[in-house]
Design a protein around this motif. Structure first.
Motif, PDB file in Angstrom:
ATOM      1  N   ALA A 113       0.841  -1.203   0.000  1.00  0.00           N
ATOM      2  CA  ALA A 113       0.000   0.000   0.000  1.00  0.00           C
ATOM      3  C   ALA A 113       0.873   1.248   0.000  1.00  0.00           C
ATOM      4  N   GLY A 114       1.897   1.272   0.858  1.00  0.00           N
ATOM      5  CA  GLY A 114       2.808   2.414   0.901  1.00  0.00           C
ATOM      6  C   GLY A 114       3.624   2.535  -0.376  1.00  0.00           C
ATOM      7  N   ASP A 115       4.087   1.398  -0.897  1.00  0.00           N
ATOM      8  CA  ASP A 115       4.888   1.392  -2.118  1.00  0.00           C
ATOM      9  C   ASP A 115       4.070   1.899  -3.306  1.00  0.00           C
ATOM     10  N   ASN A 116       2.832   1.473  -3.402  1.00  0.00           N
ATOM     11  CA  ASN A 116       1.957   1.918  -4.487  1.00  0.00           C
ATOM     12  C   ASN A 116       1.710   3.418  -4.412  1.00  0.00           C
ATOM     13  N   ALA A 117       1.485   3.927  -3.200  1.00  0.00           N
ATOM     14  CA  ALA A 117       1.250   5.361  -3.024  1.00  0.00           C
ATOM     15  C   ALA A 117       2.456   6.170  -3.485  1.00  0.00           C
ATOM     16  N   ILE A 118       3.656   5.693  -3.162  1.00  0.00           N
ATOM     17  CA  ILE A 118       4.883   6.408  -3.541  1.00  0.00           C
ATOM     18  C   ILE A 118       5.045   6.426  -5.063  1.00  0.00           C
ATOM     19  N   VAL A 119       4.761   5.302  -5.727  1.00  0.00           N
ATOM     20  CA  VAL A 119       4.890   5.241  -7.186  1.00  0.00           C
ATOM     21  C   VAL A 119       3.892   6.195  -7.854  1.00  0.00           C
ATOM     22  N   VAL A 120       2.628   6.181  -7.396  1.00  0.00           N
ATOM     23  CA  VAL A 120       1.610   7.069  -7.973  1.00  0.00           C
ATOM     24  C   VAL A 120       1.995   8.531  -7.750  1.00  0.00           C
ATOM     25  N   GLY A 121       2.459   8.859  -6.535  1.00  0.00           N
ATOM     26  CA  GLY A 121       2.884  10.224  -6.245  1.00  0.00           C
ATOM     27  C   GLY A 121       4.046  10.667  -7.113  1.00  0.00           C
ATOM     28  N   ALA A 122       4.985   9.754  -7.356  1.00  0.00           N
ATOM     29  CA  ALA A 122       6.150  10.086  -8.179  1.00  0.00           C
ATOM     30  C   ALA A 122       5.753  10.354  -9.628  1.00  0.00           C
ATOM     31  N   LEU A 123       4.829   9.559 -10.162  1.00  0.00           N
ATOM     32  CA  LEU A 123       4.388   9.740 -11.545  1.00  0.00           C
ATOM     33  C   LEU A 123       3.662  11.077 -11.728  1.00  0.00           C
ATOM     34  N   ALA A 124       2.975  11.528 -10.672  1.00  0.00           N
ATOM     35  CA  ALA A 124       2.198  12.771 -10.750  1.00  0.00           C
ATOM     36  C   ALA A 124       2.995  14.001 -10.355  1.00  0.00           C
ATOM     37  N   ALA A 125       4.222  13.801  -9.877  1.00  0.00           N
ATOM     38  CA  ALA A 125       4.956  14.884  -9.217  1.00  0.00           C
ATOM     39  C   ALA A 125       5.244  16.087 -10.107  1.00  0.00           C
ATOM     40  N   GLY A 126       5.424  15.881 -11.413  1.00  0.00           N
ATOM     41  CA  GLY A 126       5.814  16.979 -12.287  1.00  0.00           C
ATOM     42  C   GLY A 126       4.665  17.842 -12.780  1.00  0.00           C
ATOM     43  N   LEU A 127       3.436  17.520 -12.386  1.00  0.00           N
ATOM     44  CA  LEU A 127       2.262  18.229 -12.889  1.00  0.00           C
ATOM     45  C   LEU A 127       1.891  19.407 -11.988  1.00  0.00           C
ATOM     46  N   PRO A 128       1.081  20.360 -12.508  1.00  0.00           N
ATOM     47  CA  PRO A 128       0.529  21.429 -11.646  1.00  0.00           C
ATOM     48  C   PRO A 128      -0.316  20.831 -10.529  1.00  0.00           C
ATOM     49  N   ALA A 129      -0.497  21.571  -9.434  1.00  0.00           N
ATOM     50  CA  ALA A 129      -1.128  21.043  -8.219  1.00  0.00           C
ATOM     51  C   ALA A 129      -2.509  20.449  -8.476  1.00  0.00           C
ATOM     52  N   ASP A 130      -3.368  21.148  -9.270  1.00  0.00           N
ATOM     53  CA  ASP A 130      -4.731  20.648  -9.472  1.00  0.00           C
ATOM     54  C   ASP A 130      -4.727  19.341 -10.270  1.00  0.00           C
ATOM     55  N   GLN A 131      -3.871  19.252 -11.296  1.00  0.00           N
ATOM     56  CA  GLN A 131      -3.763  18.014 -12.075  1.00  0.00           C
ATOM     57  C   GLN A 131      -3.121  16.893 -11.272  1.00  0.00           C
ATOM     58  N   ARG A 132      -2.159  17.248 -10.424  1.00  0.00           N
ATOM     59  CA  ARG A 132      -1.470  16.252  -9.592  1.00  0.00           C
ATOM     60  C   ARG A 132      -2.465  15.558  -8.667  1.00  0.00           C
ATOM     61  N   ARG A 133      -3.338  16.339  -8.035  1.00  0.00           N
ATOM     62  CA  ARG A 133      -4.336  15.753  -7.125  1.00  0.00           C
ATOM     63  C   ARG A 133      -5.293  14.834  -7.877  1.00  0.00           C
ATOM     64  N   LYS A 134      -5.678  15.240  -9.110  1.00  0.00           N
ATOM     65  CA  LYS A 134      -6.585  14.406  -9.915  1.00  0.00           C
ATOM     66  C   LYS A 134      -5.930  13.077 -10.270  1.00  0.00           C
ATOM     67  N   VAL A 135      -4.650  13.124 -10.671  1.00  0.00           N
ATOM     68  CA  VAL A 135      -3.943  11.899 -11.049  1.00  0.00           C
ATOM     69  C   VAL A 135      -3.807  10.961  -9.849  1.00  0.00           C
ATOM     70  N   ILE A 136      -3.484  11.516  -8.681  1.00  0.00           N
ATOM     71  CA  ILE A 136      -3.363  10.691  -7.469  1.00  0.00           C
ATOM     72  C   ILE A 136      -4.708  10.058  -7.125  1.00  0.00           C
ATOM     73  N   MET A 137      -5.813  10.818  -7.279  1.00  0.00           N
ATOM     74  CA  MET A 137      -7.145  10.271  -7.009  1.00  0.00           C
ATOM     75  C   MET A 137      -7.492   9.176  -8.020  1.00  0.00           C
ATOM     76  N   ILE A 138      -7.158   9.406  -9.307  1.00  0.00           N
ATOM     77  CA  ILE A 138      -7.367   8.366 -10.336  1.00  0.00           C
ATOM     78  C   ILE A 138      -6.610   7.098  -9.949  1.00  0.00           C
ATOM     79  N   GLY A 139      -5.367   7.274  -9.485  1.00  0.00           N
ATOM     80  CA  GLY A 139      -4.550   6.127  -9.094  1.00  0.00           C
ATOM     81  C   GLY A 139      -5.161   5.333  -7.959  1.00  0.00           C
ATOM     82  N   ILE A 140      -5.669   6.026  -6.946  1.00  0.00           N
ATOM     83  CA  ILE A 140      -6.261   5.349  -5.784  1.00  0.00           C
ATOM     84  C   ILE A 140      -7.550   4.629  -6.180  1.00  0.00           C
ATOM     85  N   VAL A 141      -8.422   5.311  -6.932  1.00  0.00           N
ATOM     86  CA  VAL A 141      -9.698   4.705  -7.334  1.00  0.00           C
ATOM     87  C   VAL A 141      -9.451   3.498  -8.245  1.00  0.00           C
TER      88      VAL A 141
END
Length: 223
Positions: free
Chosen positions: A35-63
């Motif tokens: 669970a922690g490893d997956n969260a880190i990978v999703v966060g890393a993939l989204a890291a280069g985006l603007p804040a609003d897009q980053r949050r959307k990508v992280i939410m897409i990843g979790i769902v």
């Protein structure tokens, strides 16, 4: 549903037995680590985006991870009956272990995101666009969800009740506590090494069982 409940009651009424306790402990550690490893990978993939897009990508990843885990969990007992799949799952888990080891010895590659702790050390390069990040997260989620379900099934194969609870727990941890777990793994690195040892052990056990098992073992294809 009644049969599932009977399996859960049967296994947890004997949870004090060494085999059941060991299986539950392995499942719990696998769930926490992945669970922690997956969260880190999703966060890393989204890291280069603007804040609003980053949050959307992280939410897409979790769902997406939640949906995939539920889908894989529904068919895991059938999956485990496929000849060679346990062996292949063990090899897949060895690859997951290697990825985790590389993350513990990072080479850089992500600037990190405020939403997820530890992703700045993941070594996973962030995506350049929202569409690219969403696609990368979807592909990663398929792999990570299958990893998780096979790992839990491999650890608790002889204890269907513990297997069911473990899969439910993996969904809950990914959806609710993944970032919290990621922060603790980043702060207390020894937890990651304990989890790594457990996953390598389960991978080795799956490879051995997947080779010699009389019903689903690869060896019997050549017999």
């Amino acid at each position: 549903m009644l049969e599932l409940w009977q399996h859960i009651v049967a296994d947890f009424s004997n949870i004090g037995s060494p085999a059941a306790l060991a299986a539950f402990g392995q499942v719990l550690m696998i769930d926490i680590m992945l669970a922690g490893d997956n969260a880190i990978v999703v966060g890393a993939l989204a890291a280069g985006l603007p804040a609003d897009q980053r949050r959307k990508v992280i939410m897409i990843g979790i769902v997406a991870a939640l949906v995939l885990r539920i889908a894989f969990a529904l068919v895991v007992t059938q999956l485990m009956q496929i000849v060679g799949l346990i062996f292949a799952g063990g090899l897949l888990l060895l690859w997951v272990s290697w990825k985790m080891y590389r993350e513990l010895h990072p080479a850089g590659g992500s600037a990190g995101s405020p939403e997820i702790a530890g992703d700045e050390h993941s070594g996973v390069p962030s995506a350049k666009s929202f569409a690219g990040a969403a696609w990368a997260v979807a592909v990663a989620d398929v792999s990570m969800s299958l990893d998780n379900v096979l790992a839990v099934a491999g650890a608790a194969r002889d204890h269907p009740g513990i297997l069911i609870v473990g899969l439910i727990l993996s969904v809950a941890l990914m959806g609710v506590a993944a970032n919290f777990i990621a922060r603790y793994i980043e702060r207390y690195r020894w937890i990651a090494y304990v989890g790594l040892v457990v996953i390598v052990y389960v991978a080795g056990k799956m490879i051995y069982d997947g080779w010699v098992d009389p019903s689903v073992g690869v060896m019997h294809l050549f017999g």
